[in-house]
Motif scaffolding. Sequence first.
Motif, PDB file in Angstrom:
ATOM      1  N   THR A  58       2.942  12.099  -4.715  1.00 58.19           N
ATOM      2  CA  THR A  58       2.060  11.185  -3.999  1.00 58.19           C
ATOM      3  C   THR A  58       2.416   9.737  -4.325  1.00 58.19           C
ATOM      4  N   ARG A  61       5.542   8.815  -2.527  1.00 53.74           N
ATOM      5  CA  ARG A  61       5.272   8.640  -1.105  1.00 53.74           C
ATOM      6  C   ARG A  61       4.564   7.306  -0.850  1.00 53.74           C
ATOM      7  N   MET A  62       3.610   6.953  -1.715  1.00 50.18           N
ATOM      8  CA  MET A  62       2.873   5.710  -1.540  1.00 50.18           C
ATOM      9  C   MET A  62       3.777   4.497  -1.787  1.00 50.18           C
ATOM     10  N   GLY A  64       6.918   4.403  -1.157  1.00 56.02           N
ATOM     11  CA  GLY A  64       7.723   4.308   0.056  1.00 56.02           C
ATOM     12  C   GLY A  64       6.956   3.661   1.194  1.00 56.02           C
ATOM     13  N   ARG A  65       5.704   4.050   1.348  1.00 59.87           N
ATOM     14  CA  ARG A  65       4.881   3.457   2.404  1.00 59.87           C
ATOM     15  C   ARG A  65       4.646   1.977   2.146  1.00 59.87           C
ATOM     16  N   ALA A  66       4.391   1.621   0.884  1.00 54.99           N
ATOM     17  CA  ALA A  66       4.149   0.216   0.552  1.00 54.99           C
ATOM     18  C   ALA A  66       5.401  -0.615   0.817  1.00 54.99           C
ATOM     19  N   GLU A  68       7.758   0.047   2.970  1.00 59.08           N
ATOM     20  CA  GLU A  68       7.915  -0.045   4.419  1.00 59.08           C
ATOM     21  C   GLU A  68       6.939  -1.067   5.004  1.00 59.08           C
ATOM     22  N   ARG A  69       5.715  -1.037   4.511  1.00 59.53           N
ATOM     23  CA  ARG A  69       4.696  -1.988   4.980  1.00 59.53           C
ATOM     24  C   ARG A  69       5.102  -3.422   4.628  1.00 59.53           C
TER      25      ARG A  69
END
Length: 113
Positions: A58, A61-62, A64-66, A68-69
């Motif tokens: 998790t 994944r977070m 990676g999302r951060a 990307e954001r």
Amino acid sequence: MTGNGTGDVAALREEIRRTRVELGETMELLAARADPKALVRHSAEQAKARMREQASLTAARMRGRAAERARLVRAQAYEKSEAVGRNPLPWAAIAAGALVTAVVLVIVRGRHR
């Protein structure tokens, strides 16, 4: 007897020794399965390991999302700065509005004194 009909005492003793070892191992396994504390401890360890793995996945994944954001926000900021550079009129209008507001506030405060 060893099953071959020789009646060799040494072979018979060796077979008895192996049988005792196997029986001892079997008893240890059965005792471990019958020990509720050990079962609970083992289950808790497995649950902790699963939770650590899930938390790690998790977090990755977070991250990676951060990332990307953050890339998206940087791109949007760059686009906005380019737009302002091409057309400074909206910013000039905002600055003029702020100046007019400040002047009106100074005048209104001056009248109340």
